[in-house]
Scaffold this motif. Sequence first.
Motif, PDB file in Angstrom:
ATOM      1  N   GLU A  30    -109.493  22.154 -41.595  1.00 15.79           N
ATOM      2  CA  GLU A  30    -109.626  22.013 -39.950  1.00 15.79           C
ATOM      3  C   GLU A  30    -108.422  22.752 -39.332  1.00 15.79           C
ATOM      4  O   GLU A  30    -107.353  22.862 -40.604  1.00 15.79           O
ATOM      5  CB  GLU A  30    -109.203  20.715 -39.915  1.00 15.79           C
ATOM      6  CG  GLU A  30    -110.573  19.125 -39.243  1.00 15.79           C
ATOM      7  CD  GLU A  30    -111.627  19.968 -38.511  1.00 15.79           C
ATOM      8  OE1 GLU A  30    -111.141  20.605 -37.603  1.00 15.79           O
ATOM      9  OE2 GLU A  30    -112.894  19.932 -38.882  1.00 15.79           O
ATOM     10  N   VAL A  31    -108.047  23.028 -38.208  1.00 12.67           N
ATOM     11  CA  VAL A  31    -106.918  23.912 -38.306  1.00 12.67           C
ATOM     12  C   VAL A  31    -105.159  23.535 -38.462  1.00 12.67           C
ATOM     13  O   VAL A  31    -104.636  23.157 -38.947  1.00 12.67           O
ATOM     14  CB  VAL A  31    -107.306  24.179 -36.827  1.00 12.67           C
ATOM     15  CG1 VAL A  31    -105.547  24.998 -36.418  1.00 12.67           C
ATOM     16  CG2 VAL A  31    -108.411  25.376 -36.300  1.00 12.67           C
ATOM     17  N   ASP A  32    -105.618  21.629 -37.765  1.00 10.77           N
ATOM     18  CA  ASP A  32    -104.289  21.197 -37.828  1.00 10.77           C
ATOM     19  C   ASP A  32    -104.096  21.202 -39.472  1.00 10.77           C
ATOM     20  O   ASP A  32    -102.875  21.136 -39.780  1.00 10.77           O
ATOM     21  CB  ASP A  32    -104.522  19.550 -37.325  1.00 10.77           C
ATOM     22  CG  ASP A  32    -104.397  19.997 -35.767  1.00 10.77           C
ATOM     23  OD1 ASP A  32    -103.886  20.602 -35.383  1.00 10.77           O
ATOM     24  OD2 ASP A  32    -104.890  19.063 -35.210  1.00 10.77           O
ATOM     25  N   LEU A  85    -108.458  32.929 -36.801  1.00 13.43           N
ATOM     26  CA  LEU A  85    -109.319  34.265 -36.439  1.00 13.43           C
ATOM     27  C   LEU A  85    -110.429  34.725 -36.896  1.00 13.43           C
ATOM     28  O   LEU A  85    -111.235  33.459 -38.410  1.00 13.43           O
ATOM     29  CB  LEU A  85    -108.525  35.161 -37.155  1.00 13.43           C
ATOM     30  CG  LEU A  85    -107.280  35.928 -36.197  1.00 13.43           C
ATOM     31  CD1 LEU A  85    -106.931  37.143 -36.928  1.00 13.43           C
ATOM     32  CD2 LEU A  85    -107.513  36.547 -34.938  1.00 13.43           C
ATOM     33  N   ASP A  86    -111.888  34.774 -36.012  1.00 14.69           N
ATOM     34  CA  ASP A  86    -112.886  34.479 -36.402  1.00 14.69           C
ATOM     35  C   ASP A  86    -113.723  36.312 -36.959  1.00 14.69           C
ATOM     36  O   ASP A  86    -112.880  36.766 -36.247  1.00 14.69           O
ATOM     37  CB  ASP A  86    -114.251  34.122 -35.307  1.00 14.69           C
ATOM     38  CG  ASP A  86    -114.151  32.542 -35.075  1.00 14.69           C
ATOM     39  OD1 ASP A  86    -113.407  32.176 -36.316  1.00 14.69           O
ATOM     40  OD2 ASP A  86    -114.878  32.206 -34.376  1.00 14.69           O
ATOM     41  N   GLU A  87    -113.637  36.488 -38.205  1.00 13.93           N
ATOM     42  CA  GLU A  87    -115.364  37.943 -38.176  1.00 13.93           C
ATOM     43  C   GLU A  87    -116.220  37.470 -38.554  1.00 13.93           C
ATOM     44  O   GLU A  87    -116.509  36.000 -39.660  1.00 13.93           O
ATOM     45  CB  GLU A  87    -113.843  38.418 -39.107  1.00 13.93           C
ATOM     46  CG  GLU A  87    -114.554  39.497 -39.113  1.00 13.93           C
ATOM     47  CD  GLU A  87    -114.325  40.785 -38.549  1.00 13.93           C
ATOM     48  OE1 GLU A  87    -114.321  40.552 -37.125  1.00 13.93           O
ATOM     49  OE2 GLU A  87    -114.554  41.957 -38.801  1.00 13.93           O
ATOM     50  N   THR A  95    -113.819  31.806 -39.905  1.00 10.75           N
ATOM     51  CA  THR A  95    -113.043  31.250 -39.503  1.00 10.75           C
ATOM     52  C   THR A  95    -112.316  31.528 -39.908  1.00 10.75           C
ATOM     53  O   THR A  95    -112.284  31.154 -41.560  1.00 10.75           O
ATOM     54  CB  THR A  95    -113.368  29.872 -38.582  1.00 10.75           C
ATOM     55  OG1 THR A  95    -113.867  30.166 -37.863  1.00 10.75           O
ATOM     56  CG2 THR A  95    -111.345  29.523 -37.915  1.00 10.75           C
ATOM     57  N   ILE A  96    -111.376  32.350 -40.275  1.00 16.84           N
ATOM     58  CA  ILE A  96    -110.406  32.159 -41.905  1.00 16.84           C
ATOM     59  C   ILE A  96    -108.960  32.776 -41.186  1.00 16.84           C
ATOM     60  O   ILE A  96    -108.031  32.521 -39.923  1.00 16.84           O
ATOM     61  CB  ILE A  96    -110.196  33.871 -42.229  1.00 16.84           C
ATOM     62  CG1 ILE A  96    -111.634  34.132 -42.517  1.00 16.84           C
ATOM     63  CG2 ILE A  96    -109.459  34.514 -43.033  1.00 16.84           C
ATOM     64  CD1 ILE A  96    -112.057  35.698 -41.985  1.00 16.84           C
ATOM     65  N   VAL A 110    -110.521  30.336 -45.701  1.00 18.29           N
ATOM     66  CA  VAL A 110    -111.554  30.010 -45.353  1.00 18.29           C
ATOM     67  C   VAL A 110    -111.603  28.737 -45.085  1.00 18.29           C
ATOM     68  O   VAL A 110    -111.694  27.964 -45.539  1.00 18.29           O
ATOM     69  CB  VAL A 110    -112.983  30.260 -45.876  1.00 18.29           C
ATOM     70  CG1 VAL A 110    -113.793  30.198 -45.400  1.00 18.29           C
ATOM     71  CG2 VAL A 110    -112.527  31.873 -46.284  1.00 18.29           C
ATOM     72  N   LEU A 111    -111.650  28.589 -43.043  1.00 19.05           N
ATOM     73  CA  LEU A 111    -111.194  27.204 -42.360  1.00 19.05           C
ATOM     74  C   LEU A 111    -113.140  26.574 -42.512  1.00 19.05           C
ATOM     75  O   LEU A 111    -113.445  25.674 -42.616  1.00 19.05           O
ATOM     76  CB  LEU A 111    -110.772  27.242 -41.349  1.00 19.05           C
ATOM     77  CG  LEU A 111    -109.164  27.475 -41.473  1.00 19.05           C
ATOM     78  CD1 LEU A 111    -108.542  27.546 -39.786  1.00 19.05           C
ATOM     79  CD2 LEU A 111    -108.628  27.167 -43.020  1.00 19.05           C
TER      80      LEU A 111
END
Lengths: 176, 414
Positions: A30-32, A85-87, A95-96, A110-111
């Motif tokens: 997770e981002v957190d 960021l997404d790519e 999502t990285i 890599v999230l």
Amino acid sequence: MNRHLISCCLVLIAAASVAAPDQNAGRYLEVDEYLASAFVAEQPQPGTLWVGGALRESVEQTLGHRFAALRVRYWFDGDTSVWVLDEIGKELPITIGVTVRDDRIVNVRVLEFRESRGWEVRYPFFTDQFRDARLSADGRLSHKIDGITGATLSVGAVKRIARVALVLHDNVKTKG
Amino acid sequence: MKARYAAAFVAASLLGSTVVSAEQAPASIEDLWQIIQRQQAEIESLREEVRGVRQDAEVADKKIAVAEAQIEATGEFVESFAELPSSQGGTSIGGYGELHYNNVDANNGDREEIDFHRFVLFFGHEFNDRVRFFSEFELEHSLSSSDGPGEVELEQAYVDLALSSNLTARAGLFLLPVGILNETHEPPTFYGVERNDVENIILPATWWEAGAGLNGHFDNGVSWDLAVHSGLAMPADGGSAFRVRSGRQKVAEALASDPAFTARLRYTGLPGLELAASYQFQSDPSQVAGDGLDRGQLFTTHASWQRGDFGLRALYGGWKFDGAAVEAADADRQDGWYVEPSYRLADNWGIYARYEDLDGARARDKFTQNEFGINYWPTDGVVLKMDFRNRDHALVDERGRDFSAIDLGFGYAF
């Protein structure tokens, strides 16, 4: 005998498919959680960077394609910035997370991985190669990143995002 | 009155010398009082102005907050159009294609040809975090008609169901997990205008079947695939008898009485290294009982190593077929291998060489081939290619097909 073997394979696939699935499959971090690993003491408030003008030109040149966002959310404290960021590698976005300190990459994670192939890019044996990479004068990473056969497109996506994070970090740092 | 004058005197003192000097030496206490009165009025007036400014600032702050919210909403709205493949679920479109020019100088005649070999569109859709759809739709050789050379093909259409972070189930029409190019064949990802021949004649890439499968992987870089799927329907007679490539049914009203399964073990635990091996069992590769082609087994293995600017690919693939007819035709064993070193001269330039050795079913499919060439990538998704090939057939009767060729190509993927 051979038909039995094929039947056994089918049963195995069916059994695995109906077994209680993990609702977070494919989402590794997770981002957190990622932010907590980047900012040990205190997590800064997120900032918003509007990507326009010369910065957009630079980002799109780095990506090799149009940047499909007006703004980027980031976290900045002292000399450290974090970017999520997404790519797209081939079909769906990866999502990285990238942490940058003193213009060098601290880590790449890599999230979430949504592609059907190329999942190897999430593992440390690949992402550890980005450590200490800088942006060279020609906009490329300062050292070679070895690819993964069969994951060429996902590898390309992670490399592009690593470079973009360095470009964005430089912009935020310059603005103060 | 005295007290009033005293207060006025003290206040005047507190106002300081600036006021006094401004008024040019007041004539009397009464004058001072007048000055104080005027100052008091000015102070009140200034207080009013400050109050007004504060109120204006509060109004401005509120307006700024509203404007910021509107900008955020506008940004989100605009980005919602730009970010189709969002994590909330979206549909993505991609594609690749390649144009080939071949100038072939053969013993039995020359041939020059230009062909838009492949035009492919991807469509993907993310239903949710666990369920995703992938597809590829292809037009081969530019023109598909009753007398045209091309075909319109559904090359992939499957759903991946993530069971855990390390295990995925798959169902639908998918590419089989064999070889290097079968699953990843976008032109910018490989050297050579034409794909290698081992992964054309022995492993009939692009090779897709319909069925179900599982993919699992571990943190140490080991992964495995298992798939049960439709089988080949190879002809047992005619000019293409026992030719594997002619056995692909492409899941078009395909015979499905005799299925097949494929298993793969793969290691990618070191940067730049891939080691893989696949085994496939065909319960009846012709889908016809008693025609002398009863069973088939494929074994293929490859290594790919990229270290800095240097790259090396090597692949072996071999079939073993059982049955009286296939053995009598000496087509029961078909195999081939190739080795391909490459070197990146710069980030966007690379050179390679390739040696292939094939022993296929048809006489013309027994040959060795040397080639070398160059790739130029103006950007990640675009490649320009040039190569030189030289093919020598093993059988004397086929020597007329020996050739040398120059190939030019352009490819893209997005």
